[in-house]
Design a protein around this motif. Structure first.
Motif, PDB file in Angstrom:
ATOM      1  N   ALA A  55      -8.831  10.083  -7.090  1.00 29.18           N
ATOM      2  CA  ALA A  55      -7.728  10.094  -8.056  1.00 29.18           C
ATOM      3  C   ALA A  55      -6.384   9.903  -7.351  1.00 29.18           C
ATOM      4  CB  ALA A  55      -7.745  11.400  -8.837  1.00 29.18           C
ATOM      5  N   ASP A  56      -6.234  10.495  -6.144  1.00 29.34           N
ATOM      6  CA  ASP A  56      -5.003  10.295  -5.370  1.00 29.34           C
ATOM      7  C   ASP A  56      -4.849   8.830  -4.966  1.00 29.34           C
ATOM      8  OD1 ASP A  56      -4.399  12.958  -5.605  1.00 29.34           O
ATOM      9  OD2 ASP A  56      -5.215  13.525  -3.650  1.00 29.34           O
ATOM     10  N   LEU A  57      -5.955   8.193  -4.592  1.00 32.71           N
ATOM     11  CA  LEU A  57      -5.894   6.770  -4.240  1.00 32.71           C
ATOM     12  C   LEU A  57      -5.444   5.929  -5.431  1.00 32.71           C
ATOM     13  CD1 LEU A  57      -9.168   6.325  -2.116  1.00 32.71           C
ATOM     14  CD2 LEU A  57      -6.804   6.288  -1.288  1.00 32.71           C
ATOM     15  N   ARG A  58      -5.956   6.252  -6.609  1.00 29.62           N
ATOM     16  CA  ARG A  58      -5.562   5.507  -7.812  1.00 29.62           C
ATOM     17  C   ARG A  58      -4.085   5.723  -8.118  1.00 29.62           C
ATOM     18  NH1 ARG A  58      -8.160   3.590 -12.439  1.00 29.62           N
ATOM     19  NH2 ARG A  58     -10.178   4.453 -11.800  1.00 29.62           N
ATOM     20  N   GLU A  59      -3.624   6.983  -7.980  1.00 28.21           N
ATOM     21  CA  GLU A  59      -2.242   7.296  -8.300  1.00 28.21           C
ATOM     22  C   GLU A  59      -1.275   6.597  -7.357  1.00 28.21           C
ATOM     23  OE1 GLU A  59       0.610  11.257  -8.907  1.00 28.21           O
ATOM     24  OE2 GLU A  59      -1.538  11.461  -8.509  1.00 28.21           O
ATOM     25  N   LEU A  60      -1.687   6.428  -6.097  1.00 28.63           N
ATOM     26  CA  LEU A  60      -0.824   5.796  -5.107  1.00 28.63           C
ATOM     27  C   LEU A  60      -0.953   4.266  -5.115  1.00 28.63           C
ATOM     28  CD1 LEU A  60      -1.383   8.270  -2.135  1.00 28.63           C
ATOM     29  CD2 LEU A  60       0.649   8.074  -3.586  1.00 28.63           C
ATOM     30  N   GLY A  61      -1.776   3.736  -6.018  1.00 29.79           N
ATOM     31  CA  GLY A  61      -1.912   2.294  -6.138  1.00 29.79           C
ATOM     32  C   GLY A  61      -2.892   1.674  -5.167  1.00 29.79           C
ATOM     33  N   HIS A  62      -3.727   2.516  -4.496  1.00 26.58           N
ATOM     34  CA  HIS A  62      -4.706   2.003  -3.541  1.00 26.58           C
ATOM     35  C   HIS A  62      -6.077   1.793  -4.172  1.00 26.58           C
ATOM     36  CE1 HIS A  62      -1.753   2.532  -0.458  1.00 26.58           C
ATOM     37  NE2 HIS A  62      -1.731   3.859  -0.558  1.00 26.58           N
ATOM     38  N   PHE A  63      -6.188   2.047  -5.459  1.00 24.36           N
ATOM     39  CA  PHE A  63      -7.441   1.793  -6.176  1.00 24.36           C
ATOM     40  C   PHE A  63      -7.079   1.305  -7.576  1.00 24.36           C
ATOM     41  CE2 PHE A  63     -10.933   2.902  -8.997  1.00 24.36           C
ATOM     42  CZ  PHE A  63     -12.034   2.430  -8.295  1.00 24.36           C
ATOM     43  N   THR A  64      -7.609   0.140  -7.951  1.00 27.80           N
ATOM     44  CA  THR A  64      -7.272  -0.456  -9.245  1.00 27.80           C
ATOM     45  C   THR A  64      -8.436  -0.478 -10.223  1.00 27.80           C
ATOM     46  OG1 THR A  64      -7.849  -2.679  -8.461  1.00 27.80           O
ATOM     47  CG2 THR A  64      -5.564  -1.940  -8.138  1.00 27.80           C
ATOM     48  N   GLY A  65      -9.639  -0.098  -9.746  1.00 23.89           N
ATOM     49  CA  GLY A  65     -10.799  -0.154 -10.626  1.00 23.89           C
ATOM     50  C   GLY A  65     -11.541  -1.476 -10.586  1.00 23.89           C
ATOM     51  N   LYS A  66     -11.040  -2.432  -9.794  1.00 25.45           N
ATOM     52  CA  LYS A  66     -11.733  -3.715  -9.675  1.00 25.45           C
ATOM     53  C   LYS A  66     -12.981  -3.559  -8.814  1.00 25.45           C
ATOM     54  CE  LYS A  66      -7.559  -6.531 -10.186  1.00 25.45           C
ATOM     55  NZ  LYS A  66      -6.692  -7.561  -9.562  1.00 25.45           N
ATOM     56  N   ASP A  67     -13.887  -4.537  -8.924  1.00 26.18           N
ATOM     57  CA  ASP A  67     -15.151  -4.473  -8.185  1.00 26.18           C
ATOM     58  C   ASP A  67     -14.928  -4.424  -6.677  1.00 26.18           C
ATOM     59  OD1 ASP A  67     -16.600  -4.470 -10.512  1.00 26.18           O
ATOM     60  OD2 ASP A  67     -16.982  -6.628 -10.526  1.00 26.18           O
ATOM     61  N   LEU A  68     -13.883  -5.105  -6.206  1.00 27.90           N
ATOM     62  CA  LEU A  68     -13.616  -5.096  -4.769  1.00 27.90           C
ATOM     63  C   LEU A  68     -13.280  -3.685  -4.281  1.00 27.90           C
ATOM     64  CD1 LEU A  68     -13.378  -6.935  -2.277  1.00 27.90           C
ATOM     65  CD2 LEU A  68     -10.937  -7.161  -2.780  1.00 27.90           C
ATOM     66  N   ASP A  69     -12.465  -2.953  -5.037  1.00 27.53           N
ATOM     67  CA  ASP A  69     -12.121  -1.580  -4.651  1.00 27.53           C
ATOM     68  C   ASP A  69     -13.339  -0.658  -4.737  1.00 27.53           C
ATOM     69  OD1 ASP A  69      -9.548  -2.276  -4.125  1.00 27.53           O
ATOM     70  OD2 ASP A  69      -8.711  -1.542  -6.005  1.00 27.53           O
ATOM     71  N   LYS A  70     -14.175  -0.863  -5.777  1.00 24.82           N
ATOM     72  CA  LYS A  70     -15.394  -0.038  -5.896  1.00 24.82           C
ATOM     73  C   LYS A  70     -16.327  -0.276  -4.716  1.00 24.82           C
ATOM     74  CE  LYS A  70     -15.476   0.352 -10.949  1.00 24.82           C
ATOM     75  NZ  LYS A  70     -16.239   0.059 -12.191  1.00 24.82           N
ATOM     76  N   ASN A  71     -16.477  -1.527  -4.308  1.00 24.14           N
ATOM     77  CA  ASN A  71     -17.326  -1.821  -3.152  1.00 24.14           C
ATOM     78  C   ASN A  71     -16.769  -1.202  -1.884  1.00 24.14           C
ATOM     79  OD1 ASN A  71     -19.737  -3.962  -3.414  1.00 24.14           O
ATOM     80  ND2 ASN A  71     -18.220  -4.405  -5.003  1.00 24.14           N
ATOM     81  N   LEU A  72     -15.436  -1.189  -1.755  1.00 26.56           N
ATOM     82  CA  LEU A  72     -14.835  -0.587  -0.570  1.00 26.56           C
ATOM     83  C   LEU A  72     -15.027   0.930  -0.566  1.00 26.56           C
ATOM     84  CD1 LEU A  72     -13.304  -1.189   1.979  1.00 26.56           C
ATOM     85  CD2 LEU A  72     -11.156  -1.066   0.714  1.00 26.56           C
TER      86      LEU A  72
END
Length: 389
Positions: A129-146
């Protein structure tokens, strides 16, 4: 439901199959199976399968093979990932003779220990959740794979550690309870190895890679070239995630720039093609206009010719009509002359008749005179005769 669960008096009499969706939005699903009587956790697995039922079935068959049988009954929550396990439990229990054999060996239910699984996943949920809040996770498949590349094996190690501690505490508690209540009857149901092999045709074993294979090899190459260590806990995994994501953002920016240049070039080419097309269209339109003008001229000439022909035709018709009128006039004159001649002949005839009548009258008059004279002579003769007498 609570009363039914309270009547469970033996191990392996009822298993509860549950899933935890706390990390599902980050590309990680967690499945849990517990024995209701002993509360032992039979498996707790983190996967990257988005709830694929064939992967969950593999966990069930691994457990059945490991402990040597299936439960007398299986309680499953109504979800897609539990479909294959429910049908497999029914298949494995099809030839048994107890009151829960076959389809009765599966029952619906609800999650009994969701609070426990949520508590287990809380540290990871906060981290993501912190990663999402800081803009380091967008929910795209690339971020999920990472996320899967950096954290999945760390999360699985954490779950296994939790299961080990939990089951040890439960085991100690069950030993004390068995001393008080007496030994319980194990309800584990034997299954045939060939049945398990048949069921394995429908399952998907855990893959070698925690994420997409191509991305795994690419990120592993970057990690090795930069000398970044393999993550061993949540903090080192988070550090690796941020490093790799920065690399990916740089690559994406460069690709976007290249893409923009390519798009601009394509747009330029398209504009040039459109201009050429416009020129061609204008030339075609000019040719069409010239052809239309020529066509119009031809049509006007044809119309002029037609008009002239119509005028000539009209003149001919007028001449014919004039000729006809003259002929009719001549005919009328001839008829008048004939009528005049006829009238003259009739007049002459009338005169002749009158003359004849006059002659006749004169003859008659002469005849009358002669008769009168004769009568007069006769009278005179008679008078003379009378006198002589």
């Amino acid at each position: 439901m609570e009363m039914a669960l309270c009547n469970i008096k033996n191990p392996n009499e009822l298993w509860s199959l549950e899933s935890c969706d706390e990390l599902e939005q980050y590309g990680i699903t967690i499945s849990v199976c517990t024995d209701i009587f002993s509360t032992t956790i039979l498996w707790m697995e983190a996967d990257n399968n988005d709830g694929d039922p064939s992967v969950f079935l593999n966990h069930f068959l691994d457990t059945v093979t490991r402990i040597g049988g299936c439960p007398q009954r299986l309680m499953v929550t109504p979800s897609r990932e539990n479909e294959h396990i429910a049908t497999t439990q029914t298949f494995l229990r099809r030839n048994h003779t107890d009151c829960y054999a076959g389809e009765d060996s599966v029952m619906g239910g609800v999650s009994l220990r969701s609070h426990m699984w949520i508590h287990t996943c809380t540290p990871w949920k906060i981290c993501f959740a912190d990663l999402r809040e800081l803009g380091h996770f967008t929910g795209k498949d690339l971020d999920k794979n990472l996320i899967q590349f950096c954290f999945l094996h760390i999360i699985q190690d954490h779950l296994e550690e939790f299961v080990g501690r939990f089951n040890k505490n439960i085991s100690d508690h069950n030993i004390l309870r068995s001393q008080d209540d007496g030994p319980a009857e194990d309800k584990l149901q034997a299954v045939l190895p060939e049945d398990i092999e048949v069921c394995r045709r429908r399952c998907t074993p855990r893959g070698r890679y925690p994420c997409d294979e191509t991305l795994f090899e690419y990120w592993e190459l970057i990690r090795t070239e930069n000398g970044w260590e393999v993550p061993v806990d949540r903090f080192t995994a988070l550090k690796l995630y941020l490093h790799l994501r920065n690399v990916m953002e740089t690559c994406i920016d460069e690709e976007e720039q290249v893409t923009c240049i390519d798009e601009e070039e394509q747009e330029t080419c398209i504009d040039e093609e459109e201009q050429e097309t416009c020129i061609d269209e204008e030339e075609q339109e000019t040719c069409i206009d010239e052809e239309e003008q020529e066509t119009c001229i031809d049509e006007e000439e044809q119309e002029t010719c037609i008009d002239e022909e119509e005028q000539e035709t009209c003149i001919d018709e007028e001449e014919q009509e004039t000729c006809i009128d003259e002929e009719e006039q001549e005919t009328c004159i001839d008829e008048e002359e004939q009528e005049t001649c006829i009238d003259e002949e009739e007049q002459e005839t009338c005169i002749d008749e009158e003359e004849q009548e006059t002659c006749i009258d004169e003859e008659e008059q002469e005849t009358c005179i002669d008769e009168e004279e004769q009568e007069t002579c006769s009278d005179e003769e008679e008078q003379v005769t009378g006198l002589l007498q």
